[in-house]
Design a protein around this motif. Structure first.
Motif, PDB file in Angstrom:
ATOM      1  N   ASN B 644       0.820  -1.216   0.000  1.00 56.87           N
ATOM      2  CA  ASN B 644       0.000   0.000   0.000  1.00 56.87           C
ATOM      3  C   ASN B 644       0.850   1.260   0.000  1.00 56.87           C
ATOM      4  OD1 ASN B 644      -2.330  -1.416  -0.063  1.00 56.87           O
ATOM      5  ND2 ASN B 644      -2.611  -1.432   2.178  1.00 56.87           N
ATOM      6  N   GLU B 847      -0.181  -2.312 -10.155  1.00 54.12           N
ATOM      7  CA  GLU B 847      -1.123  -2.012  -9.074  1.00 54.12           C
ATOM      8  C   GLU B 847      -1.472  -0.518  -9.087  1.00 54.12           C
ATOM      9  OE1 GLU B 847      -2.478  -4.431  -7.427  1.00 54.12           O
ATOM     10  OE2 GLU B 847      -3.740  -3.189  -6.139  1.00 54.12           O
ATOM     11  N   HIS B 850      -3.680   0.281 -11.910  1.00 52.23           N
ATOM     12  CA  HIS B 850      -5.085  -0.030 -11.623  1.00 52.23           C
ATOM     13  C   HIS B 850      -5.749   1.078 -10.818  1.00 52.23           C
ATOM     14  CE1 HIS B 850      -5.287  -4.640 -12.372  1.00 52.23           C
ATOM     15  NE2 HIS B 850      -4.632  -4.019 -13.312  1.00 52.23           N
ATOM     16  N   VAL B 851      -5.038   1.608  -9.828  1.00 51.29           N
ATOM     17  CA  VAL B 851      -5.615   2.653  -8.986  1.00 51.29           C
ATOM     18  C   VAL B 851      -5.878   3.902  -9.837  1.00 51.29           C
ATOM     19  CG1 VAL B 851      -5.285   4.121  -6.973  1.00 51.29           C
ATOM     20  CG2 VAL B 851      -4.412   1.764  -6.961  1.00 51.29           C
ATOM     21  N   SER B 941     -13.561  -3.777  -8.711  1.00 45.72           N
ATOM     22  CA  SER B 941     -12.270  -3.130  -8.458  1.00 45.72           C
ATOM     23  C   SER B 941     -12.401  -2.330  -7.179  1.00 45.72           C
ATOM     24  CB  SER B 941     -11.909  -2.150  -9.582  1.00 45.72           C
ATOM     25  OG  SER B 941     -11.774  -2.815 -10.801  1.00 45.72           O
ATOM     26  N   TYR B 943      -9.854   0.127  -4.351  1.00 43.36           N
ATOM     27  CA  TYR B 943      -8.516   0.586  -3.993  1.00 43.36           C
ATOM     28  C   TYR B 943      -8.634   1.725  -2.993  1.00 43.36           C
ATOM     29  CZ  TYR B 943      -7.975  -1.542  -8.585  1.00 43.36           C
ATOM     30  OH  TYR B 943      -8.043  -2.395  -9.639  1.00 43.36           O
ATOM     31  N   TYR B 944      -7.508   2.007  -2.374  1.00 42.82           N
ATOM     32  CA  TYR B 944      -7.383   3.260  -1.646  1.00 42.82           C
ATOM     33  C   TYR B 944      -6.844   4.285  -2.636  1.00 42.82           C
ATOM     34  CZ  TYR B 944      -5.918   6.878   1.535  1.00 42.82           C
ATOM     35  OH  TYR B 944      -5.769   8.101   2.159  1.00 42.82           O
ATOM     36  N   SER B 945      -7.533   5.415  -2.725  1.00 36.00           N
ATOM     37  CA  SER B 945      -7.069   6.465  -3.632  1.00 36.00           C
ATOM     38  C   SER B 945      -6.320   7.521  -2.840  1.00 36.00           C
ATOM     39  CB  SER B 945      -8.270   7.112  -4.338  1.00 36.00           C
ATOM     40  OG  SER B 945      -7.874   8.358  -4.873  1.00 36.00           O
ATOM     41  N   SER B 951     -11.167   5.545   0.113  1.00 37.61           N
ATOM     42  CA  SER B 951     -11.310   4.369  -0.739  1.00 37.61           C
ATOM     43  C   SER B 951     -12.277   4.638  -1.876  1.00 37.61           C
ATOM     44  CB  SER B 951     -11.840   3.199   0.092  1.00 37.61           C
ATOM     45  OG  SER B 951     -13.157   3.476   0.497  1.00 37.61           O
TER      46      SER B 951
END
Lengths: 420, 996, 115
Positions: B644, B847, B850-851, B941, B943-945, B951
């Motif tokens: 992360n 990864e 993707h975010v 999908s 994620y943490y943005s 999130s």
């Protein structure tokens, strides 16, 4: 008159042992074919026999013939790798397979025939992030559908199945797995024999070595079948003939969305217990369990072309063995003892068809592809309902032929053990 | 006992080996079986079910009893047939399926309890109480199985070997050698294979005095013919190779042991080779296998097949008994008496079922003064761990009793129930067999492929006929041009052979149901079991096999299948030919998994595709994600960062300044031709006719079922020249599908496709400062929004290397993708890194990619889609042309279900608690209920943005497009998480950053 | 494993090829005018013949060309290979004796000639 078969029990075993086993009765009769039946089931495999059994038991229709080209249970029922599970993704499939699994759980007692249903658990292994995402999706769906399912991380996988290679440095490392503990294996032949015995006891005629050569239809209503042993009449005909379904359907002028392909499997030589669960990997195409006799039971993928020969290419078998050796390097020195093939009828969405047709009284139960064994009792249960009531059971309503026109497919490619 | 008059053996080296912990001596050239027997060890193992003491009965691959655990630790192998193991110095073997020892085995209690374990008893019991099956099963499993699986990794390697030849000859007995000679003289490429370590087949069992060929002993004949074969360049002879499969189009598979006499215990050495042979023609000379006779207690150690006894005597110089009795129904076993006579050992008696014995061999034996009991049978035997006596009586009497029986002492009983031609490969080739009544055996009838069977496997058993038939049929089959005289004609003495008489079951004083007349020795299937199966309605031979397990042991019924058929025939009165056989499945003998996998293990299990920048990623501590066969950089942790932490840093740096991504894995298809734009119109949902040269366009590709299969940007490079990009995972399948359409449906289109995925490396520069980098890279080019706008392309040069630069974006930032020939990609990457230093250029992996794309609401095919999602479901209606009459997938979008408005649709999700990052794959519900809980969608999908400080997630939700603003619940296994349906674009919905 | 005679490359191992299913199914020229059933017929319904079948094969690990193959699915015998766009040849084939049964020889599913 149908003589009720004697119940199997410890006492019957002892009694028969003392009389040197001279008094065992046939598990089913070798009946004379009648001219008319209330229902005819075409195909004496597991699904056909369970259909007859539940027609007799649940719906009181007992004047039934099961017509089998060869010997009962000789098709895919006796050729599969015996995996039973219900951890399917979509609600429709999950409900159907879970219904079947519940029937498996009481089957030996219900039939008074030990089908050796062994709830040793089935693990579906993830090898990359995509697998993890998809398997977790399935795990979550299963959980909410009240189907037992757990997520195991790599250490838990190793603990549950110590012989699997969980090294992070292999080409396809194990990143985790789903585990359905109620899933497992059974003795496939026994399922056919047990249901045959049960159906026979209720009056069902099991007719072997009798091949269907025609379907008689009059004004849109089915009237009977032509066979190598003559005409047999009935107003209800259920076709459950797996790989040969398209050939039978053609006799009634029906074209189905099916392709018949070879599916191969093999067993190793028997060894003492070494793996106590079922391991499946969709990504590298391998699944393995160990039979009670000690053989590793391994399923390969389907061949990429249509065939009715029950033979496939050796390259497919090699691919599977490579995957097995990747996951279980200790099995490299084990030996393939016996290899065989079956013909599987595959639907475009990897889900079955359990459906009425445009011909009154003609029903089809097919398209189980590589995964029909696990559904055997549930398939018979809902197909019997469909035949008896001329309308589907709620569980098989989503599996009608019409879905291929409407587009309401139940795409289970991700859930099938073999991507086809 | 080893005979000391054996000259061959004296020349050989003595070697030592271990069996069950004790040390023994054998000779080079021995098999483990012959060495054990020479040491007078007859008790080798215990049977599968009843744990009865068992000894070796044969001298070949048909052996059901003499199986051992070979070697230990990483070299161990279960269930090896002692008859097939070539002895080597230091060999270690152990008996199997016994505890604590083969001499004293607790499991033998099963033998006493055997009346309670008839065929099928498992199916009738262990059902009460229902929950106990698990426990019963545990004990059943412990008792079952024979040897033990290896527990360590295999130290050996295996190879695959492909071979093409004109003629493949399987078996190097008399017929095989003769056939090879004929084929060789025809100048054909010949491959002659032999499963044993020495050529010769039945010659190895022959003595030097009888059955001569052209006046020579068989061994001399073999020597001569081998010398001749070795002189031909077009003949290859391989030994220790078993052909185990005969498949389509004369494709045969063989498994070869490499130098088995060496006792290969070296790591990484090659142990076995899997041969894949395509032969134009195949000559099967696979010989035959002798059958046991089914009588009471026919399984004791010291009861053996007569032909095998001769082989141990003539081939290995081992006499197996002092008081020898032979039990036969045919003439061949008399040869064993003659063989012993040649060694000055007199056989005590021959028990022959037949009343009329008129062959030449029996006359010879009679003249030697050996007692022949004509019309007699062995009805029972005694001796627990080794046979001590037989009970005999007249065959006609049917039942045994004290009055009509006689007991003869013995220490060896040789039996012969006739011979079964080895037709396994022939039937695998899909040829048909016919049953021959006289010798009660199945012989080849119609072949289906280019193959013939010669010699014993064709049902010809006498030497004179074998020679004649082999010559004629091989010459005919090979279409030999040379006249007959050119091939030496071999002849042998004519021998009058008496008629065989079958009795599939020899009754004893016990009824069948009380007797122990073994049919399948290893699986402990008796005549009683077959009788039970039949009486319970298991009529088909396949049913009998499965119910009794007859023929399912590690020998796959080589000695038991025909006997079982005979017994069924005798019990039911049906003709054997109408019963048919069970299928002769591959493999003929078991095949090592490792050999099947060959070199395709470990790093070679599947190819690994890497990008031109792979070395750089490795050097910069990247972790990798497997995408298809590609290794893609996943993230680049610095100073022990977690996933992360690293991803947050990479994402933030990209939005704030500049990030650099290795996008080389994207599929790239070079498309040329007059009709490309029409082609694109047909395969993509949107319109392509008006795409200008130098412009890029995003496309979505459907299957003809309307479901999304791929997406990507296509650039028009020139008038008739385009470059299509595909997703990494689908590159090959998209390419295949496009070729399919072009070649089969649209041959009128002039379009050429070339995959250039690996020809170009792709560097993706993202972020507000990306323009500064490209400006330094290409100082002559103006990169302003006006002269190089979003979705456009320029071909530029660096140091005379031409680069294709596209301004396209998968992050929502200004982005330049530079495609450069692969060999320059790493150097350009390094250059970018160098130039970007002052802007804190940050390499990011998949990864962070993707975010970044999720923040912008961009989909990933295969993540937001699963084969059941249409572009309309993705709220991408805008890309689906309404004007085009047709494109792939269009019609399916209008099907009744596919056009429903309440399908699962792509939306954004925000958790009420912004710190919770949902797990991908979690399901969504409207209300929590008891199980089963109705689900309305799932998270694709999540994620943490770091840019939003919270999130974010994308999801497919039923009627989701109409439900923005409503709340849903994610019931995880330990908590319920509230989420709100939102728009899927979380950052820059107006594209201000993108178009800057 | 089959041996396939690619019309462009010659005989090659089956491993180099992939099968594209039933041949001579033309994509309709007028999709918008077709009913859902008609579209399903094109998209999903297959004859799945036991016996002589015409099918599409692609030399996918070779010249990547598509071509047609006439193959007996009851025996796996390849009877003819012909180009895309050509009409299927007229062939004698060793078809099953009864619809669901086996041909006289070649399926491998019955290994004995009965009396």
């Amino acid at each position: 008159m149908i003589k009720k078969p004697k119940k199997y029990s410890v006492f019957s075993l002892v009694r028969n042992a003392l009389s040197y086993h001279e008094n065992w009765q046939p598990a089913w009769r070798n009946p004379e074919i009648k001219k008319n039946y209330d229902a005819i089931i075409v195909g004496g495999g597991g699904h056909g026999l369970t259909t007859a059994y539940y027609l007799a038991k649940n719906h009181g229709i007992k004047n039934i013939a099961v017509v089998e080209k060869g010997w009962i249970g000789g098709g895919n029922t006796g050729r599969n790798t015996t995996i039973i599970r219900s951890n399917y993704l979509w609600d429709q499939s999950a409900a159907l397979y879970e219904h079947a699994l519940k029937l498996w759980e009481g089957m030996s007692q219900e039939l008074n025939y030990n089908v050796m249903f062994s709830q040793r658990g089935v693990m579906n292994v993830a090898h990359n992030l995509h697998d993890v995402r998809e398997l977790k999706r399935r795990w979550n769906a299963n959980r909410l559908n009240d189907i037992d399912c757990e997520w195991l991380n790599t250490e838990q996988v190793k603990k549950f199945c110590p012989v699997i290679n969980t090294s992070p440095n292999i080409r396809y490392p194990v990143l985790g797995a789903t585990l359905q503990r109620r899933a497992g294996t059974a003795r496939h032949d026994a399922v056919a024999w047990g249901y045959a015995r049960g159906a026979d006891a209720m009056g069902v005629d099991i007719i072997q070595n009798c091949e269907v050569t025609g379907i008689n239809v009059n004004n849109g209503n089915v009237t009977g079948i032509e066979t190598t042993k003559g005409t047999i009449n009935s107003k209800k005909i259920g076709v459950v003939s797996a790989g040969h379904t398209s050939v039978i359907a053609k006799m009634a002028g029906i074209k189905l969305p099916l392709e018949s392909r070879p599916l191969q499997a093999l067993v190793s030589e028997p060894v003492k217990p070494i793996i106590d669960t079922v391991v499946m990997s969709n990504t590298i195409h391998a699944y393995v369990s160990q039979s009670d006799k000690g053989e590793l039971v391994i399923g390969a993928g389907t061949d990429g072309y249509n065939s009715y020969t029950q033979r496939g290419g050796f390259n497919i078998v090699e691919d599977t063995i490579m995957a097995i050796v990747e996951l279980f390097p200790i099995f490299s020195r084990m030996k393939m003892l016996r290899h065989w093939g079956g013909i599987v009828d595959i639907c475009p969405d990897a889900s079955p068809i359990i459906s009425k047709t445009h011909i009154n009284g003609l029903y089809f139960n097919c398209g189980w592809g590589t995964g029909g064994f696990k559904a055997t009792p549930g398939s018979g249960w809902v197909f019997a309902h469909t035949i008896a009531n001329d309308q589907p059971h709620a569980l098989n309503a989503p599996f009608s032929i019409n879905r291929f026109s409407s587009g309401e497919l139940v795409d289970e490619h991700g859930a099938a053990a073999v991507a086809h | 006992m080893r005979l000391n008059n054996n000259k061959n053996l004296n020349k050989k080296k003595q070697i030592s080996f271990y069996f069950d912990g004790s040390k023994y001596q054998g000779y080079e050239g021995d098999t483990l079986a012959s060495a054990l027997l020479a040491n007078n060890i007859h008790l080798i193992g215990r049977s599968f079910k009843y744990h009865r003491p068992r000894g070796i009965i044969s001298a070949g691959c048909e052996e059901p009893n003499g199986i051992v655990q070979l070697e230990q630790d990483e070299f161990t192998e279960p269930n090896r047939r002692a008859t097939e193991v070539v002895l080597y110095n230091g060999l270690v073997a152990k008996s199997q399926n016994r505890w604590p020892s083969v001499n004293f085995d607790f499991g033998a209690i099963n033998d006493l309890l055997s009346p309670f374990f008839p065929a099928g008893f498992y199916y009738k019991t262990f059902m009460w109480p229902p929950k106990f099956w698990k426990t019963y099963e545990h004990f059943i499993r412990q008792a079952a199985g024979l040897g033990v699986s290896p527990k360590k990794e295999d130290p050996h390697k295996y190879e695959h070997y492909h071979y093409h030849c004109d003629v493949l000859i399987v078996g190097s007995g008399i017929s095989g050698l003769y056939a090879a000679k004929i084929a060789a003289s025809e100048k054909l490429q010949v491959l002659l294979v032999e499963q044993e370590s020495e050529t010769g087949g039945s010659i190895l069992s022959a003595n030097n005095l009888n059955n001569k060929i052209n006046g020579q002993s068989q061994n001399e004949w073999k020597k001569e013919i081998l010398e001749e074969l070795h002189s031909y360049k077009n003949v290859k002879i391989i030994t220790s190779i078993t052909l185990f499969a005969y498949m389509h189009y004369n494709y045969l598979l063989g498994i070869q042991d490499i130098d088995p006499s060496r006792g290969n215990k070296k790591n990484n050495s090659i142990r076995q080779v899997l041969w894949k042979i395509r032969a134009k023609k195949v000559i099967l000379a696979t010989g035959s296998i002798e059958r046991p006779i089914t009588f009471n207690n026919n399984d004791r150690p010291g009861i053996m097949l007569a032909g095998s006894v001769s082989k141990y005597l003539n081939g290995y110089g081992i006499s197996l008994g002092k008081k020898i009795i032979i039990f036969t129904n045919n003439d061949s076993a008399y040869q064993t008496a003659i063989d012993y006579h040649n060694h000055n050992i007199k056989v005590s008696a021959i028990i022959d079922i037949r009343n009329e014995i008129d062959g030449d061999l029996p006359s010879l034996v009679e003249s030697l003064g050996i007692k022949i009991y004509s019309g007699y049978v062995v009805s029972d035997t005694s001796g627990r761990k080794k046979i001590t006596s037989v009970t005999i009586r007249k065959f006609e009497e049917k039942d045994s009793n004290k009055k009509n029986t006689e007991i003869l002492e013995c220490d060896l009983l040789c039996m012969s129930g006739g011979w079964s031609p080895t037709v396994h490969l022939f039937t695998q080739s899909r040829g048909k067999l016919k049953y021959r009544e006289e010798e009660s055996c199945f012989i080849p009838d119609q072949p289906h492929q280019q193959t013939i069977s010669v010699g014993a496997c064709n049902g010809i058993f006498d030497l004179k006929n074998i020679l004649e038939d082999t010559r004629k049929s091989v010459r005919n089959f090979l279409d030999c041009k040379s006249n007959d005289e050119k091939i030496e004609i071999y002849d042998a003495e004519e021998i009058n052979v008496g008629k065989q008489q079958n009795s599939w079951l020899v009754s004893s004083k016990d009824k069948i149901s009380k007797s122990k007349m073994f049919v399948d020795f290893q699986n402990d299937v008796t005549a009683k079991d077959i009788k039970i199966a039949l009486s319970e309605g298991f009529q088909s031979i396949e049913h009998v096999k499965r119910y009794t397990t007859n023929g399912m042991a590690t020998d796959q019924g080589k000695t038991s299948n025909v006997n079982a058929l005979g017994i069924i025939s005798e019990l039911t009165g049906q003709d054997i030919s109408n019963l048919g056989t069970t299928t002769f499945r591959l493999p003929y003998t078991p095949v090592t998994f490792g050999a099947m996998a060959g070199r395709y293990v470990k790093e070679f299990f599947d190819i690994e595709r890497t990008t031109p920048m792979h070395e750089w990623h490795l050097a910069n501590d990247a972790l990798f994600e497997d995408v298809g066969q590609w290794k893609r950089a996943w993230y680049y942790p610095k100073n022990n960062e977690t996933l992360n932490e690293a991803v947050n840093r990479e994402v933030k740096a990209t939005r704030d300044s500049i990030g650099i991504l290795d996008a080389s894995t994207l599929g790239k298809i070079d498309i040329k031709g007059r009709d490309v734009s029409e082609f694109l119109n047909r395969v993509y949902t949107n319109a392509w006719s008006k795409l200008e040269i130098g412009k890029c366009r995003y496309g979505i590709m459907l299957g003809d079922d309307g479901m999304v299969i791929d997406d990507g940007v296509t650039t028009r490079l020139g008038e008739h020249h385009y470059l299509m990009t595909t997703t990494t995972g689908n590159a090959a399948s998209v390419m295949g599908k496009l070729e399919d359409w072009l070649q089969t449906e649209w041959p009128e289109l002039e379009v050429y496709l070339t995959s250039v995925t690996e020809q170009f490396g792709t560097i993706s520069l993202n972020g507000p400062n990306s323009r500064k980098i490209v400006e330094s890279l290409f100082p002559k080019q103006n990169f302003s929004g006006d002269s190089f706008p979003h979705m456009s392309f320029k071909e530029l040069e660096i140091d005379q290397v031409r680069c294709r630069v596209m301004r396209i974006s998968f992050t929502g930032e200004i982005c330049y993708e530079i495609n450069v020939p692969s060999s320059y990609a790493l150097s350009l990457w390094n250059k970018c890194m160098e130039l970007g230093k002052s802007f804190n250029i940050t390499p990011y992996g998949t990864e962070a990619m993707h975010v970044l794309r999720a923040e912008k609401g961009y989909i990933i095919v295969g993540q937001e889609t699963d084969g059941s999602v249409t572009p309309v479901d993705l709220d991408m209606d805008w890309i689906v042309s309404k004007k085009k009459y047709d494109f792939i997938g269009k019609r399916a979008l209008y099907r009744s279900d596919t056009s429903r408005k309440d399908r699962k649709q792509l939306v954004g999700l925000l958790t009420t608690d912004p710190s919770i990052v949902l797990e991908e794959g979690v399901q969504l519900v409207e209300v929590e209920t008891a199980l089963p809980m109705p689900m309305v969608g799932h998270v694709t999908s999540s994620y943490y943005s770091p840019n939003l400080g919270r999130s974010i997630a994308l999801a497919l939700v039923k009627s989701g497009l109409n439900k923005k603003g409503t709340k849903l619940i994610v019931p995880t296994s330990n908590e319920s998480i509230e989420v709100e349906i939102t728009d899927p674009v979380f950052i820059d919905p107006k594209n201000e950053r993108l178009l800057a | 494993m089959l041996l396939i005679n690619c019309p462009y490359c010659g005989e090659r191992e089956q491993e180099e090829f992939s099968c594209g299913g039933e041949a001579h199914i033309e994509r309709p020229k007028n999709p918008p005018e077709l009913s859902d059933d008609q579209w399903a017929d094109y998209l999903f319904l297959r004859q799945n013949i036991k016996g002589l079948q015409f099918e599409r094969w692609n030399h996918s690990f070779g010249c990547r060309q598509w071509f047609n193959v006439a193959r007996n699915t009851a025996t796996d015998e390849i009877l003819a290979v012909y180009h895309m766009g050509e009409k299927p040849p007229k062939l004698e084939s060793n078809d099953p004796i009864t619809p669901c049964g086996e041909p006289k020889i070649g399926s491998g599913n019955f290994s004995t000639s009965k009396k």
